[in-house]
Design an enzyme around this catalytic site. Structure first.
Site, mmCIF file in Angstrom:
data_model
loop_
_atom_site.group_PDB
_atom_site.id
_atom_site.type_symbol
_atom_site.label_atom_id
_atom_site.label_comp_id
_atom_site.label_asym_id
_atom_site.label_seq_id
_atom_site.Cartn_x
_atom_site.Cartn_y
_atom_site.Cartn_z
ATOM 1 N N LYS A 39 39.989 -1.139 40.550
ATOM 2 C CA LYS A 39 41.226 -0.658 39.933
ATOM 3 C C LYS A 39 42.322 -0.433 40.963
ATOM 4 O O LYS A 39 42.082 0.156 42.014
ATOM 5 C CB LYS A 39 40.937 0.653 39.198
ATOM 6 C CG LYS A 39 42.087 1.163 38.366
ATOM 7 C CD LYS A 39 41.584 1.992 37.206
ATOM 8 C CE LYS A 39 42.699 2.512 36.339
ATOM 9 N NZ LYS A 39 43.609 1.512 35.821
ATOM 10 N N GLY A 44 39.385 4.117 46.989
ATOM 11 C CA GLY A 44 38.630 3.061 47.666
ATOM 12 C C GLY A 44 39.334 1.714 47.610
ATOM 13 O O GLY A 44 39.370 0.972 48.592
ATOM 14 N N CYS A 45 39.908 1.397 46.460
ATOM 15 C CA CYS A 45 40.582 0.105 46.291
ATOM 16 C C CYS A 45 41.851 0.030 47.138
ATOM 17 O O CYS A 45 42.172 -1.021 47.697
ATOM 18 C CB CYS A 45 40.895 -0.135 44.818
ATOM 19 S SG CYS A 45 39.395 -0.211 43.805
ATOM 20 N N THR A 46 42.546 1.150 47.253
ATOM 21 C CA THR A 46 43.749 1.194 48.086
ATOM 22 C C THR A 46 43.371 1.006 49.548
ATOM 23 O O THR A 46 43.989 0.213 50.265
ATOM 24 C CB THR A 46 44.492 2.528 47.877
ATOM 25 O OG1 THR A 46 44.885 2.613 46.501
ATOM 26 C CG2 THR A 46 45.712 2.622 48.775
ATOM 27 N N ALA A 49 42.450 -2.658 50.155
ATOM 28 C CA ALA A 49 43.640 -3.523 50.159
ATOM 29 C C ALA A 49 44.438 -3.353 51.443
ATOM 30 O O ALA A 49 44.887 -4.332 52.046
ATOM 31 C CB ALA A 49 44.515 -3.219 48.937
#
Length: 154
Positions: A39, A44-46, A49
């Site tokens: 998401k 974690g995704c930030t 990225a």
């Protein structure tokens, strides 16, 4: 069917951030580090990225394009890219067809509750469109560097 190294990477052409179309066919002849994340704009995704984005020049020197994919909308990807100044293509697989084709749309469990979600995974695809390496159940710290090392060695 579970994908393995040596298999042909499932083709895709999806809407992306900035109104672009993200297509595997358009990247033929280059290596692709395709990372799947759950998401936009979550911790974690930030972090993942930002780590891939920070290494994009080194990936470019290794003739490798980094592409992120999640079930978020192109509009969500736009906000995510703008907020963190990301220069990576982000593909929106809202109907989850490509996530399923790569085997990363899976049943997950949290606090005893079962639900469907994205298993954080990365696929390194060679210039001919074959899967060279797969990382499943990725832990974010240091992962982008590990993928870069594999891309440089390929």
């Amino acid at each position: 069917m579970v994908l393995e190294p040596g298999d042909s990477a499932p083709a895709f052409s999806l809407p992306g951030a900035g109104g672009e179309t993200v297509s595997l066919a358009a990247l033929k002849g280059k290596k692709v580090a395709l990372y799947f994340y759950p998401k936009d704009d979550t911790s974690g995704c930030t972090k993942e990225a930002i780590e891939f984005n920070a290494l994009r020049e080194k990936f470019a020197k290794a003739q490798t394009v980094v592409v992120g994919m999640s079930p978020d909308s192109p509009k969500s990807h736009d906000k995510f890219r703008d907020k963190y100044a990301l220069a990576l293509p982000l593909a929106a697989d809202e109907n989850r067809e490509i996530l399923s084709a790569y085997g990363v749309w899976v049943e997950k469990s949290m606090y005893g509750r079962k639900y469907m979600g994205v298993e954080r995974s990365t696929f390194l695809i060679d210039e001919s469109g074959r899967i060279a390496r797969i990382w499943r159940k990725v832990k974010v710290p240091g992962h982008a560097e590990e993928v870069l090392a594999a891309a440089e060695a390929l």
